[in-house]
Scaffold this motif. Structure first.
Motif, PDB file in Angstrom:
ATOM      1  N   ASP A 327       0.115   8.563   8.464  1.00  0.00           N
ATOM      2  CA  ASP A 327       0.435   9.995   8.428  1.00  0.00           C
ATOM      3  C   ASP A 327       0.651  10.461   6.997  1.00  0.00           C
ATOM      4  N   TYR A 328       1.380   9.668   6.217  1.00  0.00           N
ATOM      5  CA  TYR A 328       1.633  10.065   4.829  1.00  0.00           C
ATOM      6  C   TYR A 328       0.334  10.165   4.033  1.00  0.00           C
ATOM      7  N   LEU A 329      -0.526   9.150   4.117  1.00  0.00           N
ATOM      8  CA  LEU A 329      -1.759   9.164   3.326  1.00  0.00           C
ATOM      9  C   LEU A 329      -2.714  10.250   3.806  1.00  0.00           C
ATOM     10  N   ALA A 330      -2.709  10.551   5.107  1.00  0.00           N
ATOM     11  CA  ALA A 330      -3.528  11.653   5.600  1.00  0.00           C
ATOM     12  C   ALA A 330      -3.094  12.969   4.966  1.00  0.00           C
ATOM     13  N   MET A 331      -1.792  13.171   4.868  1.00  0.00           N
ATOM     14  CA  MET A 331      -1.289  14.417   4.281  1.00  0.00           C
ATOM     15  C   MET A 331      -1.446  14.417   2.762  1.00  0.00           C
ATOM     16  N   SER A 332      -1.364  13.250   2.154  1.00  0.00           N
ATOM     17  CA  SER A 332      -1.587  13.166   0.711  1.00  0.00           C
ATOM     18  C   SER A 332      -3.032  13.518   0.372  1.00  0.00           C
ATOM     19  N   TYR A 333      -3.966  12.970   1.160  1.00  0.00           N
ATOM     20  CA  TYR A 333      -5.372  13.301   0.953  1.00  0.00           C
ATOM     21  C   TYR A 333      -5.614  14.789   1.172  1.00  0.00           C
ATOM     22  N   ILE A 387      10.199  11.357  -1.102  1.00  0.00           N
ATOM     23  CA  ILE A 387      10.041  10.786  -2.448  1.00  0.00           C
ATOM     24  C   ILE A 387       8.969  11.545  -3.212  1.00  0.00           C
ATOM     25  N   ALA A 388       7.840  11.822  -2.557  1.00  0.00           N
ATOM     26  CA  ALA A 388       6.737  12.524  -3.228  1.00  0.00           C
ATOM     27  C   ALA A 388       7.156  13.901  -3.715  1.00  0.00           C
ATOM     28  N   GLU A 389       7.976  14.585  -2.943  1.00  0.00           N
ATOM     29  CA  GLU A 389       8.436  15.914  -3.348  1.00  0.00           C
ATOM     30  C   GLU A 389       9.303  15.862  -4.604  1.00  0.00           C
ATOM     31  N   ARG A 390       9.916  14.727  -4.868  1.00  0.00           N
ATOM     32  CA  ARG A 390      10.877  14.627  -5.974  1.00  0.00           C
ATOM     33  C   ARG A 390      10.307  13.937  -7.208  1.00  0.00           C
ATOM     34  N   ILE A 391       9.368  13.013  -7.032  1.00  0.00           N
ATOM     35  CA  ILE A 391       8.825  12.332  -8.216  1.00  0.00           C
ATOM     36  C   ILE A 391       7.337  12.621  -8.399  1.00  0.00           C
ATOM     37  N   GLY A 392       6.739  13.348  -7.453  1.00  0.00           N
ATOM     38  CA  GLY A 392       5.332  13.698  -7.587  1.00  0.00           C
ATOM     39  C   GLY A 392       4.450  12.880  -6.666  1.00  0.00           C
ATOM     40  N   ARG A 393       3.391  13.510  -6.199  1.00  0.00           N
ATOM     41  CA  ARG A 393       2.501  12.882  -5.234  1.00  0.00           C
ATOM     42  C   ARG A 393       1.759  11.687  -5.832  1.00  0.00           C
ATOM     43  N   THR A 394       1.288  11.811  -7.078  1.00  0.00           N
ATOM     44  CA  THR A 394       0.476  10.742  -7.662  1.00  0.00           C
ATOM     45  C   THR A 394       1.266   9.450  -7.816  1.00  0.00           C
ATOM     46  N   THR A 395       2.490   9.558  -8.354  1.00  0.00           N
ATOM     47  CA  THR A 395       3.324   8.369  -8.528  1.00  0.00           C
ATOM     48  C   THR A 395       3.678   7.752  -7.184  1.00  0.00           C
ATOM     49  N   THR A 396       3.999   8.596  -6.214  1.00  0.00           N
ATOM     50  CA  THR A 396       4.340   8.080  -4.891  1.00  0.00           C
ATOM     51  C   THR A 396       3.138   7.409  -4.244  1.00  0.00           C
ATOM     52  N   ASP A 397       1.957   8.016  -4.378  1.00  0.00           N
ATOM     53  CA  ASP A 397       0.747   7.389  -3.825  1.00  0.00           C
ATOM     54  C   ASP A 397       0.548   5.997  -4.409  1.00  0.00           C
ATOM     55  N   GLU A 402       0.435   0.322  -3.278  1.00  0.00           N
ATOM     56  CA  GLU A 402       0.794  -1.030  -3.711  1.00  0.00           C
ATOM     57  C   GLU A 402       1.706  -1.696  -2.683  1.00  0.00           C
ATOM     58  N   SER A 403       2.550  -0.917  -2.033  1.00  0.00           N
ATOM     59  CA  SER A 403       3.501  -1.504  -1.077  1.00  0.00           C
ATOM     60  C   SER A 403       2.814  -2.033   0.177  1.00  0.00           C
ATOM     61  N   LEU A 404       1.581  -1.596   0.448  1.00  0.00           N
ATOM     62  CA  LEU A 404       0.882  -2.101   1.636  1.00  0.00           C
ATOM     63  C   LEU A 404       0.729  -3.613   1.591  1.00  0.00           C
ATOM     64  N   TYR A 405       0.614  -4.161   0.394  1.00  0.00           N
ATOM     65  CA  TYR A 405       0.451  -5.614   0.253  1.00  0.00           C
ATOM     66  C   TYR A 405       1.727  -6.373   0.624  1.00  0.00           C
ATOM     67  N   TYR A 406       2.850  -5.656   0.740  1.00  0.00           N
ATOM     68  CA  TYR A 406       4.145  -6.300   0.977  1.00  0.00           C
ATOM     69  C   TYR A 406       4.564  -6.227   2.440  1.00  0.00           C
ATOM     70  N   LEU A 407       3.750  -5.635   3.289  1.00  0.00           N
ATOM     71  CA  LEU A 407       4.073  -5.597   4.710  1.00  0.00           C
ATOM     72  C   LEU A 407       4.029  -7.009   5.289  1.00  0.00           C
ATOM     73  N   GLN A 408       5.047  -7.331   6.074  1.00  0.00           N
ATOM     74  CA  GLN A 408       5.159  -8.644   6.708  1.00  0.00           C
ATOM     75  C   GLN A 408       5.518  -8.461   8.183  1.00  0.00           C
TER      76      GLN A 408
END
Length: 538
Positions: A327-333, A387-397, A402-408
């Motif tokens: 949902d987040y990446l869909a809205m980011s795109y 987070i994106a609203e406060r630090i910016g969409r690009t940095t949050t993206d 990168e965090s996808l690699y940390y899913l367990q």
């Protein structure tokens, strides 16, 4: 008035008024005129004794800016006597001889073998493939797509003319189309397919209606065309892949099979990762799912996670976060493409009479989670959006991808929040750690800002984080377990490392101080680790 005369060897000429005359050859209906951005282009076939001479004539280019025009002369010499029957409509010159001829289309079951034949009294003088384009590796076509979806691009809510209406066209929906250029390939004499090695469009589940292709004579396509959804998916996934590559995300599937009319017409879409190649299926009940780019990007996010963290789809939080990531990446795109900040996920496919959809600004906190995926997903997507609203969409993206690699398997939202803190330290030297921790607090992810009271048992209190003469840096915590401490400078070099287990650590500073990052990793009695980052002076 200025007259421009184009002198031609056969007596053809054009005037500034656009009149084309040839007292000897030109007959009504033979002149072909096309227009471009710079003027008109007039094609005249060569005529001889009332017969059209094949592959011969002139083209006159007349420019809109009154510049002198240009003439291309490709006439051929007609040799006499002309062989054959004058009842045949054309003349064809072969070497030093000319013939009265007719043309025939020799269609075959194998379309690649179909020929245009030039025949004189039963004798074949020349053949041309009817489908030369089969030997061209690809062709570019301009096709219409929605700019994400018509609700986002128009800024209006679903309803009225801005509704599905059984895939029909209307002026309101047509106004929300944008025309884009995409590569297609010819796979048979009659059909065009998306020209892509990464995305393979085909049939997975009924109906098998050929939506992955369209006929050459159906160009241009529109929303009522059954292949419209294929074009929509092709465009938006191609754009999203470019976006991911620009973010230097590496785990993009090399091949994926996509069915844009699937699931027997039900209103459901899915990703399947255990097949080879993996599959995306889009249903078309209600609003066709593949018409909404937010649905398309959400489903493709499952494919990204399957590549980045395979065999980890286990646990309530883990499954909810995967939906929330989508949902987040869909809205980011969507924001990346249109510049519009939206909170309704699937605003064309859902939020209507068909189903309710989801949002990315839910006030629900982690303490109110239910363990149900479609409820808890909004906790995670709203946390990321905050987070994106406060630090910016690009940095949050960047942090999100990168965090996808940390899913367990069985990983929790608080643990993934700590992962985002860790990645912010690695990528940005903890520049955004205060904001991320604040968002974690608001979503009740068991973390608190230093120096404030809380009922959270994982509470840390940091004293003297700035240089005060004679006072050590003090770290206190209330939950049983051990804490490992690292202090790093702004370049990422470790300046200090220690461990404590009794609820308190006092660390004496060196004589000179500089900006740094305090990284704390708490391990509770169950062995679960939580990581926290603070800015300090050291």
């Amino acid at each position: 008035m200025r007259w421009i005369v184009y002198a031609c060897s056969t007596g053809l000429f054009a005037t500034a008024t656009g009149q084309i005359t040839d007292s000897n050859y030109v007959q009504p209906g033979y002149v072909q005129t096309t227009s471009s951005s710079i003027g008109q282009h007039i094609r005249l076939p060569q005529m001889e004794q009332g017969h059209t001479v094949l592959f011969a004539g002139k083209t006159i280019h007349r420019y809109d800016n009154f510049q002198p025009g240009h003439v291309q002369d490709y006439h051929t010499t007609v040799h006499f006597p002309i062989f054959g029957s004058p009842e045949q409509p054309f003349i064809y010159t072969l070497g030093d001889s000319s013939f009265y001829v007719d043309t025939t289309h020799n269609h075959q079951k194998d379309h690649l073998q179909a020929r245009l034949q030039i025949v004189s009294d039963g004798r074949i003088l020349h053949q041309e493939p009817l489908y030369r384009f089969h030997y061209i590796p690809d062709t570019l076509l301009r096709v219409p797509v929605f700019n994400v979806n018509p609700v986002v691009s128009s800024g209006h809510m679903y309803g009225g003319w801005l509704s599905d209406r059984m895939d029909t066209r209307n002026d309101t929906l047509d106004a929300e189309m944008m025309w884009v250029t995409l590569p297609f390939r010819y796979d048979s004499a009659d059909y065009l397919y998306p020209n892509t090695t990464r995305f393979r469009f085909g049939h997975v589940s009924p109906p098998n209606d050929g939506c992955e292709r369209f006929k050459v004579n159906q160009i241009p396509i529109n929303r009522s065309s059954k292949s419209f959804e294929t074009v929509q998916v092709f465009y938006h996934l191609s754009q999203f892949v470019q976006f991911l590559q620009a973010m230097q995300f590496q785990s993009i599937p090399d091949s994926i099979l996509i069915d844009t009319h699937a699931y027997y017409g039900r209103d459901i879409s899915s990703f399947t990762g255990y097949t080879s190649p993996p599959r995306l299926e889009f249903g078309y009940g209600g609003v066709d799912d593949a018409e909404d780019a937010q649905v398309v990007i959400h489903e493709f996010t499952h494919a990204l996670i399957d590549q980045a963290a395979p065999d980890t789809y286990l646990g309530d939080d883990r499954k909810s976060m995967e939906e929330g990531y989508g949902d987040y990446l869909a809205m980011s795109y969507s924001e990346h493409l249109t510049g519009k900040k939206e909170t309704d996920v699937f605003s064309w496919d859902a939020h209507n009479e068909f189903w309710d959809g989801f949002i990315v600004n839910s006030p629900t906190t982690y303490r109110l989670r239910t363990g149900k995926m479609n409820h808890d997903r909004e906790i995670w997507s709203s946390f990321l959006t905050m987070i994106a609203e406060r630090i910016g969409r690009t940095t949050t993206d960047e942090l999100v991808l990168e965090s996808l690699y940390y899913l367990q398997p069985n990983i929790t939202m608080p643990e993934m929040g700590s992962i985002l803190l860790h990645l912010d330290t690695v990528l940005h030297l903890a520049r955004n750690s205060d904001v991320i921790q604040s968002c974690m607090m608001e979503k009740e992810f068991r973390v608190s800002n230093p120096g404030t009271s809380t009922n959270d048992p994982a509470f840390f209190r940091i004293r003297n984080s700035t240089p005060i003469s004679g006072h050590p840096l003090t770290i206190e915590w209330t939950e049983s377990g051990t804490v490992e401490v690292w202090i790093v400078d702004v370049a990422g070099r470790c300046l200090f490392n220690t461990r404590g287990a009794n609820g308190k650590l006092e660390i004496t500073r060196p004589p000179t101080s500089q900006p740094g990052i305090l990284r704390l990793q708490h391990t509770d009695l169950r062995g679960t680790q939580h990581e926290f980052h603070y800015r300090i002076w050291w």
